[in-house]
Motif scaffolding. Structure first.
Motif, PDB file in Angstrom:
ATOM      1  N   GLY A 191      89.432  89.127  75.465  1.00 57.14           N
ATOM      2  CA  GLY A 191      90.402  88.027  75.529  1.00 57.14           C
ATOM      3  C   GLY A 191      91.643  88.260  74.681  1.00 57.14           C
ATOM      4  O   GLY A 191      92.502  87.385  74.603  1.00 57.14           O
ATOM      5  N   HIS A 192      91.740  89.416  74.066  1.00 55.16           N
ATOM      6  CA  HIS A 192      92.910  89.744  73.241  1.00 55.16           C
ATOM      7  C   HIS A 192      93.498  91.074  73.705  1.00 55.16           C
ATOM      8  O   HIS A 192      92.752  92.007  74.012  1.00 55.16           O
ATOM      9  CB  HIS A 192      92.508  89.879  71.765  1.00 55.16           C
ATOM     10  CG  HIS A 192      91.858  88.654  71.203  1.00 55.16           C
ATOM     11  ND1 HIS A 192      92.586  87.576  70.768  1.00 55.16           N
ATOM     12  CD2 HIS A 192      90.549  88.333  71.042  1.00 55.16           C
ATOM     13  CE1 HIS A 192      91.745  86.648  70.331  1.00 55.16           C
ATOM     14  NE2 HIS A 192      90.500  87.080  70.491  1.00 55.16           N
ATOM     15  N   GLN A 193      94.825  91.153  73.675  1.00 57.84           N
ATOM     16  CA  GLN A 193      95.484  92.415  74.058  1.00 57.84           C
ATOM     17  C   GLN A 193      95.404  93.399  72.886  1.00 57.84           C
ATOM     18  O   GLN A 193      95.620  93.035  71.735  1.00 57.84           O
ATOM     19  CB  GLN A 193      96.946  92.141  74.441  1.00 57.84           C
ATOM     20  CG  GLN A 193      97.639  93.379  75.001  1.00 57.84           C
ATOM     21  CD  GLN A 193      98.907  93.033  75.769  1.00 57.84           C
ATOM     22  OE1 GLN A 193      98.922  92.096  76.570  1.00 57.84           O
ATOM     23  NE2 GLN A 193      99.966  93.784  75.538  1.00 57.84           N
ATOM     24  N   ASP A 194      95.103  94.651  73.221  1.00 57.34           N
ATOM     25  CA  ASP A 194      94.964  95.673  72.176  1.00 57.34           C
ATOM     26  C   ASP A 194      96.321  95.989  71.528  1.00 57.34           C
ATOM     27  O   ASP A 194      97.284  96.286  72.231  1.00 57.34           O
ATOM     28  CB  ASP A 194      94.367  96.946  72.787  1.00 57.34           C
ATOM     29  CG  ASP A 194      94.234  98.036  71.738  1.00 57.34           C
ATOM     30  OD1 ASP A 194      93.482  97.820  70.779  1.00 57.34           O
ATOM     31  OD2 ASP A 194      94.903  99.069  71.858  1.00 57.34           O
ATOM     32  N   PRO A 195      96.387  95.955  70.212  1.00 58.98           N
ATOM     33  CA  PRO A 195      97.680  96.228  69.550  1.00 58.98           C
ATOM     34  C   PRO A 195      98.201  97.650  69.796  1.00 58.98           C
ATOM     35  O   PRO A 195      99.406  97.831  70.028  1.00 58.98           O
ATOM     36  CB  PRO A 195      97.383  96.003  68.055  1.00 58.98           C
ATOM     37  CG  PRO A 195      95.911  95.865  67.918  1.00 58.98           C
ATOM     38  CD  PRO A 195      95.362  95.493  69.254  1.00 58.98           C
ATOM     39  N   GLY A 196      97.316  98.632  69.753  1.00 61.66           N
ATOM     40  CA  GLY A 196      97.760 100.019  69.938  1.00 61.66           C
ATOM     41  C   GLY A 196      98.250 100.276  71.362  1.00 61.66           C
ATOM     42  O   GLY A 196      99.191 101.052  71.575  1.00 61.66           O
ATOM     43  N   ALA A 197      97.621  99.632  72.340  1.00 65.86           N
ATOM     44  CA  ALA A 197      98.101  99.754  73.724  1.00 65.86           C
ATOM     45  C   ALA A 197      99.466  99.086  73.853  1.00 65.86           C
ATOM     46  O   ALA A 197     100.355  99.574  74.566  1.00 65.86           O
ATOM     47  CB  ALA A 197      97.096  99.116  74.688  1.00 65.86           C
ATOM     48  N   THR A 198      99.647  97.990  73.124  1.00 65.74           N
ATOM     49  CA  THR A 198     100.911  97.252  73.184  1.00 65.74           C
ATOM     50  C   THR A 198     102.049  98.071  72.580  1.00 65.74           C
ATOM     51  O   THR A 198     103.132  98.180  73.160  1.00 65.74           O
ATOM     52  CB  THR A 198     100.754  95.904  72.436  1.00 65.74           C
ATOM     53  OG1 THR A 198      99.601  95.246  72.954  1.00 65.74           O
ATOM     54  CG2 THR A 198     101.987  95.037  72.606  1.00 65.74           C
ATOM     55  N   SER A 199     101.807  98.698  71.429  1.00 67.23           N
ATOM     56  CA  SER A 199     102.871  99.516  70.815  1.00 67.23           C
ATOM     57  C   SER A 199     103.100 100.779  71.638  1.00 67.23           C
ATOM     58  O   SER A 199     104.233 101.277  71.709  1.00 67.23           O
ATOM     59  CB  SER A 199     102.538  99.861  69.360  1.00 67.23           C
ATOM     60  OG  SER A 199     101.333 100.565  69.259  1.00 67.23           O
ATOM     61  N   SER A 200     102.059 101.287  72.273  1.00 69.92           N
ATOM     62  CA  SER A 200     102.242 102.470  73.120  1.00 69.92           C
ATOM     63  C   SER A 200     103.190 102.166  74.276  1.00 69.92           C
ATOM     64  O   SER A 200     104.016 103.008  74.655  1.00 69.92           O
ATOM     65  CB  SER A 200     100.888 102.954  73.658  1.00 69.92           C
ATOM     66  OG  SER A 200     100.076 103.378  72.585  1.00 69.92           O
TER      67      SER A 200
END
Ligand code: ADP
Ligand code: MG
Length: 215
Positions: A191-200
């Motif tokens: 239910g949460h977006q991954d931070p590392g995928a988001t910065s990638s």
């Protein structure tokens, strides 16, 4: 008057790193919020500190492969979190793949990003669906390769890669983390977006703002 247009055919590494530094800094609060939900809340700080140091360290009079290697080494040495060694390895491997090539044109960039992804997977052992940066970077690398092989212009290939990375980052929301700190949460990571995928996704999108004429 000349009607000649300048076609953007290569990515300038120093500009890319500057664009990444600006983007992660602008999104630092968001990245930290995402990491607070499923990690330890340092991702925005890690990425901002790391890419600021990269901008300081990269010498744009050097060939692109060397600049990428410097960027990677800087991230490894300046960032304590998982993202430092992972992105550091990615950029170092990208630099090695670029080798002595004079410019990051489409085919060279596609090889560089393939090598970056391979480096991340080798170091972190994440598979697609594990809710990591691989879920954004993998689709982006494949979209870029497909765009370059289609023979279209590099800006379009990068736009497709950025869209794929963005979609990949969003696809991490329903996933349960199986790698990194978020995996300690088990089902609560869903239910949460991954931070590392988001910065990638930010890093891939920044390629599009670092395009220029070759050489
Ligand atoms: P830390 O987790 O050490 O605090 P960061 O917060 O800077 O480091 O980075 C967290 C991100 O790192 C995660 O959101 C995930 O995308 C990525 N990550 C963590 N472990 C791995 C791994 N084994 N493989 C790929 N990516 C990973
Ligand atoms: Mg963290």
């Amino acid at each position: 008057m000349s009607t000649e247009t300048t076609v953007a055919t290569a990515v300038d590494v120093a500009s890319w790193m500057q664009e990444v530094a600006s983007a992660v800094e602008a999104e630092a609060t968001h990245l930290t919020q995402l990491d607070s939900a499923i990690g330890d809340g340092d991702h925005g700080v890690n990425m901002t500190r790391g890419f600021r140091a990269v901008v300081e360290a990269v010498d744009d009079s050097q060939p692109p492969g060397k600049q990428l290697i410097t960027a990677g080494k800087t991230l490894v040495s300046k960032v304590g979190g998982a993202s430092g060694p992972l992105w550091g390895t990615a950029l170092r491997r990208a630099g090695r793949a670029v080798g002595d090539a004079p410019a990051l044109d489409g085919p060279v960039l596609a090889d560089a990003l393939d090598a970056a992804l391979a480096g991340v997977v080798e170091l972190g052992a994440a598979e697609p669906g594990d809710k990591t940066m691989v879920d954004a970077l993998g689709p982006a690398v494949r979209a870029l390769r497909a765009g370059v092989e289609d023979g279209g212009d590099l800006a379009a290939a990068i736009a497709a890669a950025a869209a794929a990375a963005e979609e990949g980052a969003r696809s991490t929301v329903p996933m349960q983390a199986r790698k990194g700190r978020a995996s300690y949460l088990g089902e609560r990571s869903v239910g949460h977006q991954d931070p590392g995928a988001t910065s990638s996704a930010l890093i891939v999108a920044a390629l599009g703002r670092a395009l220029g004429p070759q050489g």
